[in-house]
Enzyme design. Structure first.
Site, short mmCIF file in Angstrom:
data_model
loop_
_atom_site.label_atom_id
_atom_site.label_comp_id
_atom_site.label_asym_id
_atom_site.label_seq_id
_atom_site.Cartn_x
_atom_site.Cartn_y
_atom_site.Cartn_z
N LYS A 1 0.86 -1.19 0.00
CA LYS A 1 0.00 0.00 0.00
C LYS A 1 0.90 1.24 0.00
CE LYS A 1 -3.88 1.91 2.75
NZ LYS A 1 -4.72 1.71 3.95
N SER B 1 -9.71 1.64 3.11
CA SER B 1 -8.87 2.41 2.23
C SER B 1 -7.83 1.59 1.49
CB SER B 1 -8.16 3.50 3.05
OG SER B 1 -7.29 2.89 4.00
N SER C 1 -9.81 -0.75 7.33
CA SER C 1 -9.27 -0.67 5.97
C SER C 1 -8.51 -1.88 5.45
CB SER C 1 -8.37 0.55 5.84
OG SER C 1 -9.16 1.70 5.74
#
Ligand code: GLN
Length: 483
Positions: free
Chosen positions: A76, A151, A175
């Site tokens: 990420k 997210s 997330s």
């Protein structure tokens, strides 16, 4: 090759069926041909990936191997990566190249893992749909008109479409788990402090925690083995021994006590998602678990409390982006105030601005007691609810999300509706407990997540409980059509 799990890839690499260079090239080719429509990566690093893969093959030839040697992963874009753009999906950091590696990135590199690139996300990890990215939304590989969740939506979509063997995400209020649920993969948010936050760009420091997102619980256990552990550079990192998370995967679940919080099965839960979760619970019944109803009475306060605490911390953390030291700087500032104001106005997107404003408000002198202090008290009550339940059960189970993945655009104009989709995930972060999501039976072709929450530092049990389910079902093996 991409249909293999990490553990199968490790075995195939060990058996010499293919090299890490071949495997890495295969994933790079898949990204080049498939990611145009998914948008799961912000940055792909083919040359560095192939160089790491070559090194992994050489290390293997010399007998220096770990279970992750040569395995291609995606990170990420919130994790700092030395010499590689680290944007947090914000215009603010569009020009930022990290000067060092996050601890988890370094540990995985030391273990011989290969980094394919950096994945898309909601800006500064604020969101539940991955629509708040400066680089555009991510499309759910199961239905490209739908969101992948957020997210960590890029990591989730990349694992679901097998554009990497596994990925890293972060979870402040869901997330890792919520996008795992929406894309049919396995994700675990460890206990707060289990995985170092050093080099993981801060959103809400008392809630943020990194973790693995993978195709199976066994794969997540393999990654966590390398990621977890004390780090003197993170003052909240736990100085607790790290067990071998793969050692207990095959423990029997006979007599396991599972609690179903009645508040997680209320009217807000989609009937089909409920049926899928109940079907999953029946698998545990058949495995010898005892199921009982429990109560987390402050669940209805969790979303409101979370959005006070998280936004307060975000407003403080994001004050460092002032246009002076790093990140976006406006052109031709008239004076210092203009520099701050325009750099921040131009650099941050709408959701980030909304949260900074709410956070600043709840921390301001006149409202601190009414909002922030009150939220801290409620956070205690929410944690206490869990402590009481864990006196009676070993694991809490329920849905990860109230519905399956929603359509892109469906909730963008209604932030409160978006926030309410986090109702089952945020409480776990406020208590600092480990939580996990694994795929249950899909509904209308869309994945459903079964959530499990464990007691502090009980990740090994969660992984065992998840792995046993995955020995009985093959939902985690299903892949979206067309990838
Ligand atoms: N969806 C939640 C939010 O928008 C959680 C985000 C997260 O876990 N990073 O804050």
């Amino acid at each position: 090759m991409h249909t293999h799990t990490v553990s199968e890839l490790a075995a195939a690499l060990a058996a010499g069926e293919f090299s890490s260079v071949e495997l890495t090239q295969h994933y790079l080719d898949r990204i080049a041909s498939l990611d145009g429509e998914i948008n799961s990566y912000i940055t792909v690093t083919p040359e560095a990936a192939l160089a790491q893969a070559k090194q992994a093959d050489e290390r293997r030839a010399q007998g220096e191997v770990t279970p992750l040697t040569g395995i291609p992963l995606a990170y990420k874009d919130i994790f700092c990566t030395d010499g590689v753009k680290t944007s947090c999906a914000s215009r603010m950091l569009d020009n930022f190249t990290a000067p060092y590696n996050a601890t988890v990135v370094q540990r995985l590199a030391d273990a011989g893992a290969v980094m394919l690139g950096k994945t898309n996300m909601d800006e500064y990890a604020m969101g539940s749909s991955n629509e708040n990215s400066y680089y555009g939304c991510v499309h759910n590989p199961w239905d490209k008109e739908r969101v992948p969740g957020g997210s960590s939506g890029g990591s989730a979509a990349a694992v679901a479409a097998r554009l990497c063997a596994a990925a890293l995400g972060t979870d402040t209020g869901g997330s890792i788990r919520q996008p795992a649920a929406f894309t049919g993969i396995t994700g675990i948010k460890p206990t707060y402090g289990r995985v170092s936050r050093y080099g993981m760009i801060a959103f809400a420091s008392s809630l943020d925690q990194g973790g693995p997102m993978a195709a199976s619980a066994e794969d997540a256990a393999m990654l966590l083995n390398t990621m977890a552990g004390f780090d003197e550079r993170d003052s909240t990192s736990a100085n607790e021994a790290v067990p071998d998370y793969t050692a207990d995967l095959n423990n029997s679940l006979q007599g396991l006590r599972i609690g179903l919080p009645k508040e997680y099965f209320d009217e807000g839960l989609d009937v089909d998602v409920r049926a899928s979760v109940e079907q999953a619970i029946n698998v545990y019944r058949a495995l010898g678990a005892e199921i009982k109803e429990v109560s987390l009475p402050n669940t209805n306060l969790a979303v409101a409390t979370y959005y006070v605490v998280a936004n307060a911390e975000c407003s403080s953390n994001l004050s460092r982006y002032d246009g002076v030291r790093f990140g976006h700087r406006c052109d031709d500032p008239a004076n210092l105030e203009d520099l701050y104001e325009r750099s921040r106005s131009e650099g941050f997107g709408n959701e980030v601005k909304r949260r900074i404003m709410v956070g600043t408000y709840v921390l301001s002198a006149g409202y601190y007691d009414a909002y922030y202090l009150k939220a801290q008290k409620l956070r205690h009550l929410i944690s206490d609810d869990f402590s009481k339940v864990f006196e009676e059960v070993d694991v809490i189970m329920g849905p990860t999300t109230p519905t399956t993945a929603f359509k892109i655009g469906e909730k963008v104009d209604d932030p409160v509706a978006m926030y309410l989709s986090d109702v089952y995930t945020v409480a776990c972060n406020m208590a600092g407990l480990p939580g996990m999501s694994i795929p249950a039976a899909p509904v209308n072709g869309l994945p459903v997540g079964l959530q499990m929450i464990g007691n502090y530092f009980d990740e090994a049990r969660l992984l065992n409980v998840a792995h046993q389910f995955q020995q009985q079902t093959d939902w985690h093996r299903q892949m979206p059509a067309g990838v």
